[in-house]
Design a protein around this motif. Structure first.
Motif, PDB file in Angstrom:
ATOM      1  N   UNK A   1      31.885  11.017  51.846  1.00  0.00           N
ATOM      2  CA  UNK A   1      33.114  11.834  51.842  1.00  0.00           C
ATOM      3  C   UNK A   1      33.202  12.710  50.609  1.00  0.00           C
ATOM      4  N   UNK A   2      32.362  12.424  49.625  1.00  0.00           N
ATOM      5  CA  UNK A   2      32.387  13.176  48.379  1.00  0.00           C
ATOM      6  C   UNK A   2      33.589  12.790  47.520  1.00  0.00           C
ATOM      7  N   UNK A   3      33.972  11.512  47.596  1.00  0.00           N
ATOM      8  CA  UNK A   3      35.106  11.059  46.804  1.00  0.00           C
ATOM      9  C   UNK A   3      34.707  10.971  45.341  1.00  0.00           C
ATOM     10  N   UNK A   4      35.705  11.109  44.491  1.00  0.00           N
ATOM     11  CA  UNK A   4      35.410  11.155  43.082  1.00  0.00           C
ATOM     12  C   UNK A   4      35.764   9.819  42.432  1.00  0.00           C
ATOM     13  N   UNK A   5      35.396   9.679  41.178  1.00  0.00           N
ATOM     14  CA  UNK A   5      35.616   8.421  40.458  1.00  0.00           C
ATOM     15  C   UNK A   5      36.928   8.504  39.682  1.00  0.00           C
ATOM     16  N   UNK A   6      37.130   9.647  39.070  1.00  0.00           N
ATOM     17  CA  UNK A   6      38.275   9.752  38.148  1.00  0.00           C
ATOM     18  C   UNK A   6      39.205  10.916  38.468  1.00  0.00           C
ATOM     19  N   UNK A   7      39.285  11.301  39.733  1.00  0.00           N
ATOM     20  CA  UNK A   7      40.143  12.436  40.093  1.00  0.00           C
ATOM     21  C   UNK A   7      41.561  12.003  40.412  1.00  0.00           C
ATOM     22  N   UNK A   8      42.094  12.591  41.456  1.00  0.00           N
ATOM     23  CA  UNK A   8      43.473  12.302  41.855  1.00  0.00           C
ATOM     24  C   UNK A   8      43.476  11.166  42.879  1.00  0.00           C
ATOM     25  N   UNK A   9      44.059  10.045  42.476  1.00  0.00           N
ATOM     26  CA  UNK A   9      44.100   8.870  43.346  1.00  0.00           C
ATOM     27  C   UNK A   9      45.307   9.008  44.273  1.00  0.00           C
ATOM     28  N   UNK A  10      45.046   9.360  45.520  1.00  0.00           N
ATOM     29  CA  UNK A  10      46.112   9.680  46.460  1.00  0.00           C
ATOM     30  C   UNK A  10      46.517   8.468  47.299  1.00  0.00           C
ATOM     31  N   UNK A  11      45.557   7.620  47.605  1.00  0.00           N
ATOM     32  CA  UNK A  11      45.874   6.464  48.448  1.00  0.00           C
ATOM     33  C   UNK A  11      44.605   5.764  48.865  1.00  0.00           C
ATOM     34  N   UNK A  12      44.714   5.002  49.955  1.00  0.00           N
ATOM     35  CA  UNK A  12      43.534   4.308  50.461  1.00  0.00           C
ATOM     36  C   UNK A  12      43.285   4.706  51.900  1.00  0.00           C
ATOM     37  N   UNK A  13      42.010   4.655  52.259  1.00  0.00           N
ATOM     38  CA  UNK A  13      41.649   4.921  53.645  1.00  0.00           C
ATOM     39  C   UNK A  13      42.484   4.015  54.548  1.00  0.00           C
ATOM     40  N   UNK A  14      43.046   4.590  55.572  1.00  0.00           N
ATOM     41  CA  UNK A  14      43.878   3.843  56.521  1.00  0.00           C
ATOM     42  C   UNK A  14      43.064   2.716  57.135  1.00  0.00           C
ATOM     43  N   UNK A  15      43.568   1.512  57.032  1.00  0.00           N
ATOM     44  CA  UNK A  15      42.867   0.367  57.605  1.00  0.00           C
ATOM     45  C   UNK A  15      41.701  -0.121  56.757  1.00  0.00           C
ATOM     46  N   UNK A  16      41.536   0.399  55.565  1.00  0.00           N
ATOM     47  CA  UNK A  16      40.429  -0.042  54.717  1.00  0.00           C
ATOM     48  C   UNK A  16      40.890  -0.218  53.292  1.00  0.00           C
ATOM     49  N   UNK A  17      39.940  -0.448  52.390  1.00  0.00           N
ATOM     50  CA  UNK A  17      40.340  -0.648  51.006  1.00  0.00           C
ATOM     51  C   UNK A  17      39.767   0.429  50.096  1.00  0.00           C
ATOM     52  N   UNK A  18      39.061   1.391  50.694  1.00  0.00           N
ATOM     53  CA  UNK A  18      38.453   2.435  49.870  1.00  0.00           C
ATOM     54  C   UNK A  18      39.527   3.349  49.290  1.00  0.00           C
ATOM     55  N   UNK A  19      39.454   3.545  47.978  1.00  0.00           N
ATOM     56  CA  UNK A  19      40.426   4.435  47.327  1.00  0.00           C
ATOM     57  C   UNK A  19      40.059   5.882  47.603  1.00  0.00           C
ATOM     58  N   UNK A  20      41.029   6.665  48.000  1.00  0.00           N
ATOM     59  CA  UNK A  20      40.778   8.088  48.218  1.00  0.00           C
ATOM     60  C   UNK A  20      41.139   8.815  46.921  1.00  0.00           C
ATOM     61  N   UNK A  21      40.100   9.198  46.207  1.00  0.00           N
ATOM     62  CA  UNK A  21      40.262   9.867  44.916  1.00  0.00           C
ATOM     63  C   UNK A  21      39.648  11.257  45.049  1.00  0.00           C
ATOM     64  N   UNK A  22      40.481  12.269  44.963  1.00  0.00           N
ATOM     65  CA  UNK A  22      40.005  13.637  45.180  1.00  0.00           C
ATOM     66  C   UNK A  22      39.524  14.252  43.870  1.00  0.00           C
ATOM     67  N   UNK A  23      38.451  14.995  43.968  1.00  0.00           N
ATOM     68  CA  UNK A  23      37.917  15.666  42.794  1.00  0.00           C
ATOM     69  C   UNK A  23      38.983  16.599  42.202  1.00  0.00           C
ATOM     70  N   UNK A  24      39.249  16.416  40.924  1.00  0.00           N
ATOM     71  CA  UNK A  24      40.359  17.128  40.277  1.00  0.00           C
ATOM     72  C   UNK A  24      40.159  18.641  40.305  1.00  0.00           C
ATOM     73  N   UNK A  25      38.998  19.041  39.834  1.00  0.00           N
ATOM     74  CA  UNK A  25      38.728  20.464  39.688  1.00  0.00           C
ATOM     75  C   UNK A  25      38.742  21.184  41.039  1.00  0.00           C
ATOM     76  N   UNK A  26      38.020  20.591  41.966  1.00  0.00           N
ATOM     77  CA  UNK A  26      37.913  21.191  43.300  1.00  0.00           C
ATOM     78  C   UNK A  26      39.285  21.296  43.964  1.00  0.00           C
ATOM     79  N   UNK A  27      40.057  20.230  43.837  1.00  0.00           N
ATOM     80  CA  UNK A  27      41.367  20.207  44.489  1.00  0.00           C
ATOM     81  C   UNK A  27      42.302  21.239  43.866  1.00  0.00           C
ATOM     82  N   UNK A  28      42.323  21.300  42.536  1.00  0.00           N
ATOM     83  CA  UNK A  28      43.271  22.200  41.875  1.00  0.00           C
ATOM     84  C   UNK A  28      42.870  23.658  42.006  1.00  0.00           C
ATOM     85  N   UNK A  29      41.577  23.900  41.983  1.00  0.00           N
ATOM     86  CA  UNK A  29      41.150  25.305  42.057  1.00  0.00           C
ATOM     87  C   UNK A  29      41.470  25.918  43.410  1.00  0.00           C
TER      88      UNK A  29
END
Ligand code: ADP
Ligand code: MG
Length: 496
Positions: A125-153
């Motif tokens: 999914x191209x999830x990031x390690x230290x970006x914006x932590x928005x939530x978790x995959x529905x029905x799973x435990x994977x943290x959805x962390x969006x790349x900061x730079x990519x998201x903001x730009x």
């Protein structure tokens, strides 16, 4: 790996490099990511449809006969044994351990299907390690962390019907930005963001997301009270004033000349400039008087002064400036304020007078309507188009998708879609969701509160996400609730 099924090959529906079906052996839900090992690499797919079959219930007569003649029904065990679930999966690509390549090979019938392990999913999914932590995959435990730079730009749009969790999700984004020391300006027409300064009491839920309660540094400014925002006449383009004052073309011409020749700094000076320029240029007295009346009406909006707070000074790393526009005021005054102040800040940013920042615009359709050109929309469009060049990120939220400027919406590279049930909104949105599959799209009207489909540049594929709990208190919700909170907010501003 967790085995969930076996690839089947139905008559006239064999597996292809794009789609396949599998017999479900273990619980699988729509939206799950699965993997089928193959010669050329791991075939990665997403479950889009589940079908339930039973040979026992193919003929409706069996039920009629049971009721009419008391025929014995198949036993519970027979029923269970006859039940078959078949999953239809869409191939996303072939993973060779490094990159996800385009779909190229079909899975073989009989091959085992496994649940895609979360650490692989994270990479895919191209999830990031230290970006914006928005939530978790529905029905799973994977943290959805969006790349900061990519998201903001590429900016963010948070869309959904009223009460589906837009402001809550925006609050989550604001918290993440503040934690990363990014200054945030919030355009808050409902006065619901000041609660960022109070920690949430929702400790249990926060724990399940590996978080804890927290308070954030905020400064609430408003058109009244001690920290008062106001516009400087000299900083507002003549066209914007003409729009707010509903001027005719001739009136706008004179206003423009008065601005150009006399560079007024206050409304008083502007009035004098109009009289002077009007006489010099031979405008009719009725025109001059009519403009003066309109300027008088602008004065009554109470948003012009040269003594307002300097937003540039308040925009500091790790701090949120909340522009509370919930007080009773005319909508055109709100729009003019937002346009004027954003223009000033954007210009300040271009000259590096303020650090890079993010502006969150709630009720974005009010400031950037689709059906009309407004000054505030021109500025928001400029930020949407040029923001990434100068380090200004935009997060917009709206429940009126059709009423929101399409240009700005299409500039938002990440879309957080909460429940949307209006058919017109869905129809309008459809062409803007390039990567969202038909099946995801059809689930939009059914999303529970606080669950979003996130799609766009910051994620390789759209995913369904349970938005994480807020670390600070959420101020939105019922009408009466925010009314009472607003009163508290205002009294706090005055205390400051
Ligand atoms: N992710 C979430 N987790 C828990 N509660 C939520 C979540 N999102 C929304 N809510 C609840 O739903 C209510 C409405 O959410 P809100 O964000 O204010 O809706 P809107 O879409 O109208 O901005 C809030 O009062 C909040 O308590
Ligand atoms: Mg809201």
């Amino acid at each position: 790996m967790d085995r969930v099924g076996t690839v089947i090959s139905k008559e006239r529906r064999p597996p292809t490099h794009l789609n396949f079906e599998f017999y479900v052996e273990k619980e699988v839900t729509v939206g799950d990511f699965v993997v089928v090992p193959a010669m050329g690499g791991d075939i990665i797919a997403k479950v889009e449809v589940l079908e339930a079959y039973s040979s026992l219930f193919k003929e409706p007569e069996i039920l009629r006969d049971e009721r009419l003649y008391g025929l014995k029904m198949p036993s519970q065990m027979e029923v269970e044994l006859s039940r078959i679930i078949v999953a239809k999966a869409k191939v996303l690509g072939v993973y060779d351990g490094i990159a996800l390549n385009p779909p190229s090979i079909p899975p073989s019938p009989g091959e085992k299907v496994y649940k895609l392990p979360e650490h692989h999913l994270k990479r895919i999914l191209n999830l990031s390690e230290r970006g914006l932590y928005i939530g978790k995959i529905w029905g799973g435990s994977l943290k959805v962390v969006l790349d900061l730079d990519l998201t903001l730009r590429h900016h963010v749009a948070v869309l959904g019907a009223t009460g589906t969790g837009k402001s809550y999700a925006c609050g989550v984004i604001v918290e993440e930005l503040l934690l990363k020391n990014i200054p945030v300006l919030i355009i808050d027409p409902h006065g619901e963001y000041w609660t960022l300064r109070n920690p949430s009491s929702n400790v249990k839920e926060l724990e399940s997301f590996e978080l804890g309660p927290r308070e954030f540094h905020t400064t609430v400014v408003s058109p009244s009270g001690n920290l008062r925002v106001s516009l400087k006449v000299s900083k507002i383009p003549a066209g914007a004033l003409a729009e707010a004052a509903n001027m005719s073309e001739v009136q706008e011409d004179l206003l423009y000349l008065a601005y150009k020749e006399y560079k007024p700094e206050t409304l008083d000076e502007l009035e004098k400039a109009i009289v002077k320029a009007g006489h010099e240029r031979g405008f009719m007295d009725v025109t001059i008087n009519s403009i003066l009346r309109r300027i008088e009406a602008l004065r009554e909006l109470n948003i012009f002064s040269n003594q307002g707070v300097k937003l540039e000074k308040l925009l500091k790393p790790g701090s949120a400036v909340i522009m509370d526009l919930s007080q009773d005021m005319e909508e055109r005054a709100r729009r003019l304020l937002v346009g004027g102040l954003l223009l000033e800040l954007f210009e300040a940013r271009k000259r590096s007078l303020v650090p890079p920042f993010v502006v969150v615009v709630e009720e974005a359709h009010r400031f950037a309507p689709q059906d009309r050109e407004t000054f505030s929309k021109t500025i928001l469009r400029r930020i949407a188009r040029e923001g990434r060049k100068f380090g200004v990120g935009l997060v917009i939220a709206s429940q009126r998708i059709v009423g929101l400027d399409k240009d700005i919406l299409s500039q938002c590279g990440t879309k957080i879609l909460l429940r949307i049930d209006s058919a017109t909104d869905l129809h309008f949105l459809n062409p803007l969701l390039e990567h969202t599959s038909f099946e995801d799209f059809r689930r939009l009207p059914h999303l529970p509160r606080g669950v979003a489909i996130i799609t766009g540049v910051s994620l390789r594929f759209p995913v369904m996400v349970r938005i994480r709990p807020r670390m600070s208190a959420h101020g939105g919700g019922g009408e009466s609730l925010w009314r009472s909170m607003r009163l508290v907010a205002q009294s706090r501003v005055e205390e400051n």
